[in-house]
Design a protein around this motif. Structure first.
Motif, PDB file in Angstrom:
ATOM      1  N   VAL A 366      -0.262 -16.508  -6.130  1.00 55.72           N
ATOM      2  CA  VAL A 366       0.238 -15.182  -5.767  1.00 55.72           C
ATOM      3  C   VAL A 366      -0.900 -14.348  -5.194  1.00 55.72           C
ATOM      4  N   SER A 367      -0.603 -13.649  -4.104  1.00 51.39           N
ATOM      5  CA  SER A 367      -1.563 -12.681  -3.554  1.00 51.39           C
ATOM      6  C   SER A 367      -0.798 -11.472  -3.037  1.00 51.39           C
ATOM      7  N   VAL A 368      -1.479 -10.342  -2.998  1.00 49.77           N
ATOM      8  CA  VAL A 368      -0.867  -9.109  -2.499  1.00 49.77           C
ATOM      9  C   VAL A 368      -1.443  -8.827  -1.112  1.00 49.77           C
ATOM     10  N   ALA A 369      -0.555  -8.739  -0.110  1.00 52.49           N
ATOM     11  CA  ALA A 369      -0.982  -8.469   1.270  1.00 52.49           C
ATOM     12  C   ALA A 369      -1.039  -6.977   1.567  1.00 52.49           C
ATOM     13  N   GLU A 370      -0.127  -6.228   0.998  1.00 49.42           N
ATOM     14  CA  GLU A 370      -0.085  -4.774   1.187  1.00 49.42           C
ATOM     15  C   GLU A 370       0.278  -4.137  -0.145  1.00 49.42           C
ATOM     16  N   PRO A 371      -0.551  -3.219  -0.661  1.00 49.48           N
ATOM     17  CA  PRO A 371      -1.832  -2.781  -0.108  1.00 49.48           C
ATOM     18  C   PRO A 371      -2.881  -3.888  -0.202  1.00 49.48           C
ATOM     19  N   MET A 372      -3.913  -3.783   0.639  1.00 50.41           N
ATOM     20  CA  MET A 372      -4.900  -4.853   0.716  1.00 50.41           C
ATOM     21  C   MET A 372      -5.676  -4.968  -0.595  1.00 50.41           C
ATOM     22  N   GLU A 373      -5.862  -6.218  -1.019  1.00 55.59           N
ATOM     23  CA  GLU A 373      -6.604  -6.499  -2.244  1.00 55.59           C
ATOM     24  C   GLU A 373      -8.089  -6.585  -1.902  1.00 55.59           C
ATOM     25  N   GLU A 375     -10.791  -5.974  -3.932  1.00 58.88           N
ATOM     26  CA  GLU A 375     -11.526  -6.658  -4.985  1.00 58.88           C
ATOM     27  C   GLU A 375     -10.544  -7.542  -5.735  1.00 58.88           C
ATOM     28  N   ASN A 376     -11.060  -8.486  -6.493  1.00 60.67           N
ATOM     29  CA  ASN A 376     -10.198  -9.400  -7.219  1.00 60.67           C
ATOM     30  C   ASN A 376      -9.315  -8.648  -8.209  1.00 60.67           C
ATOM     31  N   LYS A 377      -8.000  -8.724  -7.946  1.00 59.03           N
ATOM     32  CA  LYS A 377      -6.979  -8.116  -8.817  1.00 59.03           C
ATOM     33  C   LYS A 377      -7.108  -6.590  -8.929  1.00 59.03           C
ATOM     34  N   VAL A 378      -7.641  -5.938  -7.881  1.00 55.29           N
ATOM     35  CA  VAL A 378      -7.722  -4.474  -7.836  1.00 55.29           C
ATOM     36  C   VAL A 378      -7.063  -4.003  -6.545  1.00 55.29           C
ATOM     37  N   LEU A 379      -6.138  -3.058  -6.674  1.00 55.08           N
ATOM     38  CA  LEU A 379      -5.429  -2.515  -5.513  1.00 55.08           C
ATOM     39  C   LEU A 379      -5.766  -1.039  -5.361  1.00 55.08           C
ATOM     40  N   ASP A 380      -6.230  -0.657  -4.184  1.00 53.51           N
ATOM     41  CA  ASP A 380      -6.497   0.756  -3.895  1.00 53.51           C
ATOM     42  C   ASP A 380      -5.215   1.437  -3.462  1.00 53.51           C
ATOM     43  N   VAL A 381      -4.859   2.523  -4.169  1.00 49.80           N
ATOM     44  CA  VAL A 381      -3.625   3.260  -3.895  1.00 49.80           C
ATOM     45  C   VAL A 381      -3.984   4.728  -3.701  1.00 49.80           C
ATOM     46  N   PRO A 382      -3.491   5.368  -2.630  1.00 47.48           N
ATOM     47  CA  PRO A 382      -3.819   6.786  -2.399  1.00 47.48           C
ATOM     48  C   PRO A 382      -3.376   7.674  -3.553  1.00 47.48           C
ATOM     49  N   LYS A 383      -4.170   8.705  -3.793  1.00 46.12           N
ATOM     50  CA  LYS A 383      -3.813   9.674  -4.825  1.00 46.12           C
ATOM     51  C   LYS A 383      -2.484  10.337  -4.482  1.00 46.12           C
ATOM     52  N   GLY A 384      -1.685  10.567  -5.512  1.00 44.93           N
ATOM     53  CA  GLY A 384      -0.418  11.257  -5.299  1.00 44.93           C
ATOM     54  C   GLY A 384       0.735  10.351  -4.947  1.00 44.93           C
ATOM     55  N   VAL A 385       0.467   9.075  -4.655  1.00 46.52           N
ATOM     56  CA  VAL A 385       1.546   8.128  -4.339  1.00 46.52           C
ATOM     57  C   VAL A 385       2.083   7.564  -5.641  1.00 46.52           C
ATOM     58  N   ASN A 386       3.339   7.854  -5.936  1.00 41.77           N
ATOM     59  CA  ASN A 386       3.955   7.384  -7.171  1.00 41.77           C
ATOM     60  C   ASN A 386       4.937   6.249  -6.950  1.00 41.77           C
ATOM     61  N   VAL A 387       5.329   6.031  -5.693  1.00 43.66           N
ATOM     62  CA  VAL A 387       6.171   4.885  -5.361  1.00 43.66           C
ATOM     63  C   VAL A 387       5.406   4.054  -4.343  1.00 43.66           C
ATOM     64  N   LEU A 388       5.015   2.850  -4.720  1.00 40.90           N
ATOM     65  CA  LEU A 388       4.122   2.024  -3.906  1.00 40.90           C
ATOM     66  C   LEU A 388       4.902   0.945  -3.168  1.00 40.90           C
ATOM     67  N   PRO A 389       4.964   0.997  -1.827  1.00 43.81           N
ATOM     68  CA  PRO A 389       5.525  -0.125  -1.063  1.00 43.81           C
ATOM     69  C   PRO A 389       4.575  -1.320  -1.176  1.00 43.81           C
ATOM     70  N   VAL A 448      -1.875  -9.944 -12.932  1.00 40.27           N
ATOM     71  CA  VAL A 448      -1.957  -8.535 -13.326  1.00 40.27           C
ATOM     72  C   VAL A 448      -2.974  -7.848 -12.420  1.00 40.27           C
ATOM     73  N   TYR A 449      -2.519  -6.805 -11.728  1.00 41.72           N
ATOM     74  CA  TYR A 449      -3.379  -6.068 -10.797  1.00 41.72           C
ATOM     75  C   TYR A 449      -3.630  -4.663 -11.344  1.00 41.72           C
ATOM     76  N   THR A 450      -4.870  -4.221 -11.281  1.00 39.49           N
ATOM     77  CA  THR A 450      -5.239  -2.868 -11.701  1.00 39.49           C
ATOM     78  C   THR A 450      -5.082  -1.916 -10.510  1.00 39.49           C
ATOM     79  N   ILE A 451      -4.489  -0.761 -10.769  1.00 43.94           N
ATOM     80  CA  ILE A 451      -4.304   0.253  -9.728  1.00 43.94           C
ATOM     81  C   ILE A 451      -5.495   1.200  -9.737  1.00 43.94           C
ATOM     82  N   ARG A 452      -6.210   1.265  -8.604  1.00 42.45           N
ATOM     83  CA  ARG A 452      -7.335   2.200  -8.473  1.00 42.45           C
ATOM     84  C   ARG A 452      -6.942   3.280  -7.471  1.00 42.45           C
TER      85      ARG A 452
END
Length: 792
Positions: A366-373, A375-389, A448-452
């Motif tokens: 399994v890999s996540v294409a969007e949002p781009m991974e 770091e290993n198992k870390v996903l960068d998500v913009p502040k204020g986004v509560n619903v993640l495509p 398991v991916y950590t949301i940063r």
């Protein structure tokens, strides 16, 4: 017919009764006319009883006897429209126009039919002719708005919607205004308009439905459900209302409720293939693939060549491991789409899997294409986004059985060598994303991916000195081979680098929104580029074009570096909009083009807050950084004179609310902080008097200074020239016209402001207008200098 929520159901067709008076001079002609009337009357009787085909036959006979029987054409057209025979209806209305060229309603009815046929250009032409005959024809304006929306001519649609509201603030007009703003993505304005439509008519079904759908798109689901439920209570058979509510439920992943609403529509319209297709998609979202297969099969029975239905059903067959049935659907899809490469690939892929009989024990990857991974198992998500495509990729030797993301089972699609899945994940109560993938042999991988939380906005680059215009044009005030560049960066994160044409700019890395400085070589260059990168790799580049024309101006102008600031307030929210300010400023720019002006700044449609910030902070900093010597501020727009105080009216000002106006004494207060290099200040306003607290009136006629008077150019001056009046601005200002003409026709090397004041005053007072006011700005330093306009 249009299949979206924008309809013409609220615009009523009209059948105008025309009284025909015939003078019969011959008996044979009289009998002939009477026969046509008999057929016409018979048609009317059939129409009243709902026997449309019989009515058409009678109207046709009337027309055969009397080919110019205009009312027979309009009535037959009306009956055709009731039978949804829009082509025949349009043809009859067009024939009637030949005999009734001055009847605006016939043009309107013709336009309605052409619009239903998708013939937007013809419909628009008919509507324009209808409105030429009656400009206040509200129904025609409303329909024209819908036609323009369909033609993607949104600015025209918005203008016509506003016109309709100016004629009458009805529920229908607010609804149409809302549709235009909705289409333009102006959701706040659209929502206000729909609400006003409901305030006017709380039973306006279309407005309630459209408002609910807007609230769905804004993710205001509770409000959306409230309005759509009210619509359904009002009309329990409204297909459109049930469809919108189903989408509200689906957006919240409440698929069972969404399915129930589509099922209600199917009871009302049992042969509607689109609704079976919609319900099948909901079943897929709910992973009820067996039910999805049944509904896609119904779609195919109604539309045997619906390629998308075959494709979707094949997907559900795959999910239920019915590979042979999936193969049949892919083969049919291949026949329907011989030139569709994707269909051919799907067919080959399905056949290959059919022969895959070997069990394997390897877990899916399994890999996540969007949002781009990153770091290993870390996903960068913009502040204020509560619903993640989210888009995920799964690689496995076998077919997949399920994909579960944060406890929700979601659909997935097979690609060439992998699977892809798309979903939206609610992050309100979670800082993790857990993906659990199981293949056909129950091999399961849990990732398991950590949301940063971070930001992904590129830095905003701004140049302070030398001044850069809105289109990134820089006017140089010398021909030096190097220039000093000062600017600032706006960004939520720290900046990692700032580069100007290969030169590293100086700044403090630990500062947020840092200022930067650099000296760069511009010899033989026509532009330079500033590149800024933040700590998350967000990169921004801006290129600034160099204009050296002003260098000669600055060198030969005894007034020094001269700036002109135009304030153009035209598009008011609560006052009448103006065309004059834009024209006046264009006229003044043309007149000033022959004079030594280093830079023009034009600000359009400023709010009160924007005006206060611009004069108090932004303009002050620009004057200081660019060492401006002479400043002309010209205001064009509405003005008010209240309690011996002059006000400029911002575009967001409210009528009769003095607090919302811009007090020009605030301008004076701001100018007191302007840098000492500003020797000459001239404020010109063609809006209203400035008021005694702003200026000191001249005791007599102003002394006209000579261009040879060196003291007048070097001694400080602070002057104001304003029209005299208390009312709002009007277009075609004599004040501005004369001012521009004096500048344009001046034959001398320079002209002082006093000469212009004299000529403008004479011209204005000839028209019995009040005498303009000229004097010094009270409280600002003035050494009896003056403002000269120096020819190039």
């Amino acid at each position: 017919m249009k299949k979206n929520y924008i309809t013409v159901s609220n615009i009523k067709m009209k059948n105008k009764t025309i009284r025909l008076t015939l003078l019969l001079s011959l008996l044979s002609i009289g009998l002939f006319g009477q026969s046509a009337k008999q057929f016409f009357k018979a048609g009317e009787d059939f129409l009243k009883n709902g026997k449309y085909e019989d009515a058409i036959e009678q109207y046709t006979k009337a027309i055969q006897i009397e080919p110019d029987y205009d009312k027979a054409y309009t009535q037959r057209a009306y009956v055709y429209s009731q039978l949804s025979k829009y082509k025949e209806a349009a043809e009859d209305y067009d024939r009637a126009i030949v005999f009734m060229p001055k009847d605006e309603e016939v043009y309107f009815n013709s336009a309605t039919m052409h619009f239903k046929l998708g013939e937007d250009a013809i419909a628009l032409d008919k509507l324009n002719k209808s409105l030429d005959l009656k400009s206040s024809y509200i129904e025609a304006i409303q329909l024209k708005v819908l036609v323009l929306i369909d033609m993607k001519r949104y600015s025209e649609a918005l203008a016509d919607a506003k016109t309709a509201l100016r004629y009458k603030e009805t529920a229908e007009n607010y609804y149409v205004y809302g549709l235009v703003n909705d289409t333009l993505g102006k959701w706040a304005d659209a929502g206000d308009a729909y609400q006003k439509a409901l305030d006017k008519n709380d039973k306006y079904l279309d407005a309630a439905i459209q408002l609910a759908d807007l609230q769905r798109r804004e993710k205001k689901y509770n409000l959306a459900i409230s309005y759509i439920n009210r619509a359904i209570r009002q009309d329990p058979k409204s297909v459109k209302a049930y469809l919108v509510r189903s989408e509200i439920y689906a957006d919240q992943l409440q698929y069972q409720s969404a399915i129930n609403d589509i099922s209600t529509i199917i009871l009302l319209q049992p042969e509607d293939a689109n609704m079976y297709f919609k319900r099948a998609e909901y079943y897929q979202g709910f992973t009820q693939h067996s039910n999805a297969i049944l509904d896609f099969s119904k779609v195919i029975s109604l539309q045997p060549e619906n390629a998308k239905a075959y494709y979707k059903r094949a997907y559900s067959y795959e999910q239920t491991l019915q590979f042979k049935n999936a193969i049949k659907d892919y083969e049919t899809l291949s026949k329907l789409s011989k030139y569709d490469a994707n269909a051919q690939e799907l067919l080959a892929d399905a056949k290959a899997r059919l022969f895959e009989l070997n069990r394997e024990t390897n877990k899916p990857v399994v890999s996540v294409a969007e949002p781009m991974e990153k770091e290993n198992k870390v996903l960068d998500v913009p502040k204020g986004v509560n619903v993640l495509p989210m888009k995920g990729i799964v690689k496995d030797e076998s077919n997949l059985k399920s994909v579960v993301v944060n406890n929700y089972t979601i659909p997935f699609a097979a690609k060439d060598d992998h699977y892809e899945f798309l979903t939206s994940v609610n992050l309100n109560n979670s800082d993790q994303l857990i993906v659990e993938v199981t293949d056909a042999y129950d091999n399961t991988e849990t990732s398991v991916y950590t949301i940063r939380r971070t930001e992904v906005t590129p830095p905003d680059i701004r140049i302070i000195a030398p001044y850069a215009s809105d289109n990134n044009l820089i006017y140089l005030d010398s021909n030096d081979p190097a220039i000093y560049v000062e600017g600032s960066i706006l960004d939520e994160s720290h900046i990692s680098s700032i580069n100007i044409d290969g030169v590293l700019a100086s700044y403090i890395p630990n500062d947020l929104n840092p200022t930067f400085q650099a000296t760069i070589n511009i010899m033989n260059k026509s532009s330079f580029t500033v590149t800024a990168v933040d700590e998350f790799g967000n990169k921004s580049e801006q290129t600034f074009t160099l204009n050296r024309d002003a260098a000669d101006i600055a060198a030969n102008n005894p007034m020094g570096k001269t700036w002109v600031v135009f304030i153009d307030n035209s598009d008011y929210e609560n006052f009448a909009s103006l065309e004059g300010p834009g024209k006046d400023i264009t006229m003044m720019k043309t007149a000033l083009s022959k004079y030594s002006i280093h830079n023009f700044i034009q600000k359009k449609n400023m709010s009160k807050q924007e005006m206060e910030k611009f004069f108090a902070i932004e303009l002050r900093d620009l004057l200081r950084s660019n060492r401006v010597n002479s400043l002309l501020i010209w205001y064009a727009g509405h003005g008010k004179y209240v309690n011996e105080t002059g006000y400029w009216v911002p575009v967001d000002a409210k009528r009769d609310d003095e607090f919302t106006y811009f007090n020009i004494n605030a301008l004076k207060a701001s100018m007191q902080s302007y840098p000492k290099e500003v020797t000459h200040t001239l404020v010109i306003t063609d809006a209203c008097e400035s008021g005694p607290s702003f200026y000191q009136a001249m005791r007599g006629a102003p002394e006209i200074k000579s261009c040879d008077d060196w003291a007048a150019t070097r001694l400080k001056s602070s002057q104001v020239f304003s029209s005299a009046g208390y009312e709002l601005a009007v277009d075609n200002s004599q004040f501005t016209k004369t001012f521009a003409n004096v500048l344009a026709n001046n034959p001398n090397a320079c002209i002082p402001i006093e000469s212009i004041v004299q000529k403008v005053t004479n011209a204005v007072t000839k028209g019995n207008a009040q005498k303009p006011q000229f004097g010094k700005i009270a409280g600002l330093e003035d050494e009896n200098g003056t403002f000269f306009f120096m020819s190039k």
